[in-house]
Design a protein around this motif. Structure first.
Motif, short mmCIF file in Angstrom:
data_model
loop_
_atom_site.label_atom_id
_atom_site.label_comp_id
_atom_site.label_asym_id
_atom_site.label_seq_id
_atom_site.Cartn_x
_atom_site.Cartn_y
_atom_site.Cartn_z
N ILE A 92 -3.41 1.62 -3.13
CA ILE A 92 -3.84 2.12 -1.84
C ILE A 92 -5.12 1.42 -1.44
N ASN A 136 0.83 -1.20 0.00
CA ASN A 136 0.00 0.00 0.00
C ASN A 136 0.87 1.26 0.00
N TYR A 137 0.30 2.32 -0.55
CA TYR A 137 1.00 3.60 -0.69
C TYR A 137 2.25 3.47 -1.55
N THR A 138 2.18 2.58 -2.54
CA THR A 138 3.30 2.37 -3.47
C THR A 138 2.81 2.54 -4.90
N LEU A 150 -1.28 4.47 -8.06
CA LEU A 150 -1.03 4.30 -6.63
C LEU A 150 -1.82 3.10 -6.11
#
Length: 790
Positions: free
Chosen positions: A695, A670-672, A693
């Motif tokens: 997320i 996540n957040y990648t 993204l």
């Protein structure tokens, strides 16, 4: 045996509507091996010319003078039968390269500071001092010490704090001590010890804490012990041990923790053990081991744990193992390995990580493999290697440290002199792979360790004498990308190993390394949420590697994300959607054709073949009415590098362009940001122009409203702009790793033209028929290509 822990392999079960295989990378995390077993492999066949005498074999490159220079292996070798070259290697065949050809022969490769020094023979110059910085242009003669074709014949190269000391002969001084900093001006005579051209003939050059000790004859005192700090004034006789013109003939100079030990004859005690701190007063007889003027003749002086060990004869026990702390009282017999006065004759003493290894005879066996910890009880034969009677001998040689394992050559009486290894225990002493099959020895020599890799030269009877190396037993390599079975079984464990050919046998166990053997690893049942499997794989050399696979099951795969994209061809202008002709005609994978002449498509996602080779088992039945076809979706961290792929799944594309990607998101963070790559079986592949993204365990990307990624610097395409929408170009029927519409594609169309009611790559508009409409799409796009790699 080497034990490796591998990244967990996750498995998932699915309901009867969807079965899914997800793929993830694996890698070695750490090594917990109880023994660092290795196996010999050829580094490179440098001379591949056919041997005219031995049909079916190649000539030897005759590697010599192996040396470790700044962590790189250097040596001389012949790429053909005549020309000697300077070579270097980082341990791989690709990086084993010739630095340069040398004029004729060379010898004495020695590392000192940033340079490699050696002697080389050159026409009109003879043997002179050369240097190399590892490049062809930087390999040059330093100085013509003896002008003319005679050559100065430099030898005894010794490194002292980055300065090279050596012995050379010139016309004026004879054989004397020289030094060099690698420049012509800095290559100078240290001192003319014997004035005139007679030469003091220095010998035994030994570095002790930055001072050079050696033996020389000044014409008055005979061959005695000298030292130098590199200056003429600082080059002095330490002591005239045998007073007068007679020589003490000091020899076997050995540095033991900053003290010089050596063997000398003072004219009274014979050749005995001496020591020196560099002063006359501090140069003393350690002990008269064989009392009187007889010589105990110490040999093989070796440092071990601050003491000097050696072989000597006290006149009673014969040659046996001794040790000394530098005092007479502390100079003692370690062990009388062969009772009586015959002696065990210890040879080739080698300190390997605090244990002394050597060869010896005990009167029951011939010369065999021994070790000592410095005590009588700790001095014992490790193993009788030679088969047959007591007098048979294996004659072990070249004891070399390979990460704490002793590697050496020995002859068991059947295979000739071949490679062996030992951990210091009988059970851990075994032969490695026989390089030259049969009773003829492979001629192992030049064993040395560079950066924990053991190198040696050998002749396997096929390629002549070449350089070999020892490498760890082949690691069991699991599937490194994209594999998770989404059901509880059966599960093929062998398919998890990608290098099965490296092993002759693999045994799978459940629960632990010593757990229950899996009788049928091809169909292992996953009966619990977490199951550990261990495979022990053995090579022909006998060394084994073990890998662990942890298989976990969860109820079903998850929705990882969604995207929108359109396909040129099935896209209907004005309507803004794609056709569902394949679906309506029952031609999608797993459907039954509505036309009696139709051919059913196998019930699996269509990307299992080349060039995709995606082994996921996704299926769906029945299809929703809005299904157009399948696409292959990947997430990668670099837009044009498929090696950065962390996720892959096949997904159904709906007529409005929506595709919901179902998969196992374990490797996604996540957040990648991830680039979205999409492939279709007869359209040009694309990658998102910007990363998406990830997320809340989900990603989204709309290809229809923005151009896809176009690699900079090349004239390539992304998507087609049509009807105010972006869509994938049609016509890439013949798939390769790079998407391109070219003549190869029309060949596919020509072969399939006229076929109908089939799921074919030639059907560019996805209407279930290959006809002129598909050719028109090819003609419009012919010559277009993408620089993106898949």
């Amino acid at each position: 045996m080497c034990i490796y822990k591998i990244v967990h392999l996750w498995a998932f079960a699915v309901n009867n509507l969807l079965s899914k295989r997800c793929f993830f990378g694996g890698g070695l995390l750490f090594l917990t091996g109880v023994m660092y077993a290795q196996t010999p492999v050829l580094l490179k066949d440098i001379n591949s010319l056919t041997d005219p005498i031995r049909p079916g074999t190649t000539l030897s490159s005759d590697p010599r003078f192996l040396v470790n220079h700044k962590g790189t292996l250097f040596f001389t070798a012949k790429e053909n039968s005549t020309t000697v070259g300077l070579w270097k290697s980082n341990g791989t065949a690709k990086e084993t390269i010739k630095v340069t050809d040398l004029p004729y022969s060379a010898y004495g490769l020695t590392s000192a500071g940033n340079l490699l020094y050696f002697a080389a023979d050159q026409s009109n110059f003879g043997y002179e001092l050369w240097k190399s910085d590892g490049s062809a242009s930087g390999t040059v003669r330093i100085k013509d010490i003896y002008p003319g074709s005679m050559g100065s014949m430099p030898e005894s190269f010794t490194n002292v704090n980055g300065v090279l000391y050596f012995v050379a002969t010139d016309l004026v001084h004879g054989s004397e001590l020289w030094k060099s900093d690698g420049t012509e001006a800095g290559t100078v005579l240290v001192k003319d010890i014997l004035l005139g051209n007679g030469g003091s003939n220095p010998q035994g050059l030994t570095n002790v804490n930055g001072a050079l000790y050696f033996v020389a004859d000044d014409g008055s005192n005979g061959y005695e012990l000298w030292k130098t700090d590199g200056t003429e004034a600082g080059t002095t006789l330490i002591k005239d041990i045998y007073a007068g013109p007679s020589s003490s003939a000091a020899q076997h100079l050995t540095n033991v923790n900053g003290t010089l030990y050596f063997v000398a004859d003072n004219g009274t005690h014979g050749y005995e053990l001496w020591r020196s701190n560099g002063t006359a007063a501090g140069t003393t007889l350690v002990k008269d081991i064989w009392s009187g003027n007889q010589s105990s003749m110490p040999q093989f002086l070796t440092e071990l744990n601050g003491l000097v060990y050696f072989s000597a004869n006290n006149g009673t026990n014969g040659y046996e193992l001794w040790k000394s702390d530098g005092t007479a009282a502390g100079t003692v017999l370690v062990a009388d390995m062969q009772a009586g006065n015959l002696g065990s004759n210890p040879h080739y003493l080698s300190n390997i990580r605090g244990t002394l290894y050597f060869s010896a005879i005990n009167g029951i066996t011939g010369r065999e493999f021994w070790k000592s910890d410095g005590t009588g009880t700790g001095t014992l034969m490790v193993k009788k290697i030679a088969l047959g009677g007591g007098a048979s001998a294996s004659n072990p040689l070249f004891f070399t440290d390979g990460k704490g394992i002793v590697y050496f050559s020995a002859n068991d009486g059947e295979k000739g002199q071949e490679l062996w290894k030992s951990d210091g225990k009988e059970a851990g002493t075994a032969a490695l792979k026989e390089l030259r099959v049969g009773s003829t020895s492979s001629g192992i020599s030049n064993m040395m360790s560079v950066a924990d890799t053991v190198y040696f030269t050998a002749d396997d009877g096929k390629i002549g004498g070449e350089i070999w190396k020892l490498v760890p037993c082949a690691v069991v390599k699991l599937v490194t990308a994209d594999t998770t079975i989404c059901h509880k079984g059966p599960f093929s464990l062998p398919k998890m190993v990608t290098n099965s050919a490296d092993f002759v046998s693999m045994v799978w166990r459940q629960g632990s390394v010593t757990g229950t053997i899996v009788d049928n690893p091809e169909n292992a049942l996953l009966t619990s949420a977490v199951t550990d499997f261990y495979v022990t794989a053995q090579m022909t050399s006998g060394c084994t590697s073990t890998a662990k696979v942890t298989v976990r099951t969860i109820p079903f795969p998850e929705s990882v994300g969604s995207l929108y994209l359109l396909l040129e061809g099935p896209y209907q202008k004005g309507i803004g959607q794609m056709t569902t002709s394949l679906n309506q005609k029952g031609l999608l994978p797993g459907q039954t054709p509505i036309n009696a002449l139709g051919v059913a498509t196998p019930a699996r996602q269509p990307y299992y073949g080349a060039p995709w080779n995606y082994n996921g088992t996704e299926t769906t039945a029945p299809y929703a009415a809005n299904a157009t076809d399948w696409i292959l979706v990947s997430l990668r961290t670099s837009p044009n590098d498929p090696a950065t792929t962390v996720f892959k799944a096949a997904a159904v594309l709906q007529k409005n362009g929506l595709s919901v990607v179902i998969g196992c998101p374990d490797k996604l963070k996540n957040y990648t940001n991830y680039y979205v790559a999409v492939e279709h079986r007869n359209h040009v592949g694309i990658v998102s122009g910007t990363p998406a993204l990830f997320i809340y365990d989900h990603f989204f990307y709309d290809f229809t409203i923005q151009q896809s990624y176009i690699p900079p610097g090349i004239s390539s395409i992304g998507q087609k702009r049509f009807d105010n929408r972006y869509m994938m170009y049609a016509g890439d029927l013949q798939k390769t790793k790079l998407g391109e519409v070219n003549a190869n594609d029309v060949i596919i169309w020509q072969e399939q033209n006229g076929q109908f009611a089939r799921y074919l790559p030639g059907d560019a508009n996805l209407d279930g028929e290959v006809n002129a409409l598909d050719q028109m799409l090819w003609m419009v796009n012919n010559g277009l290509f993408t620089g993106i790699r898949f």
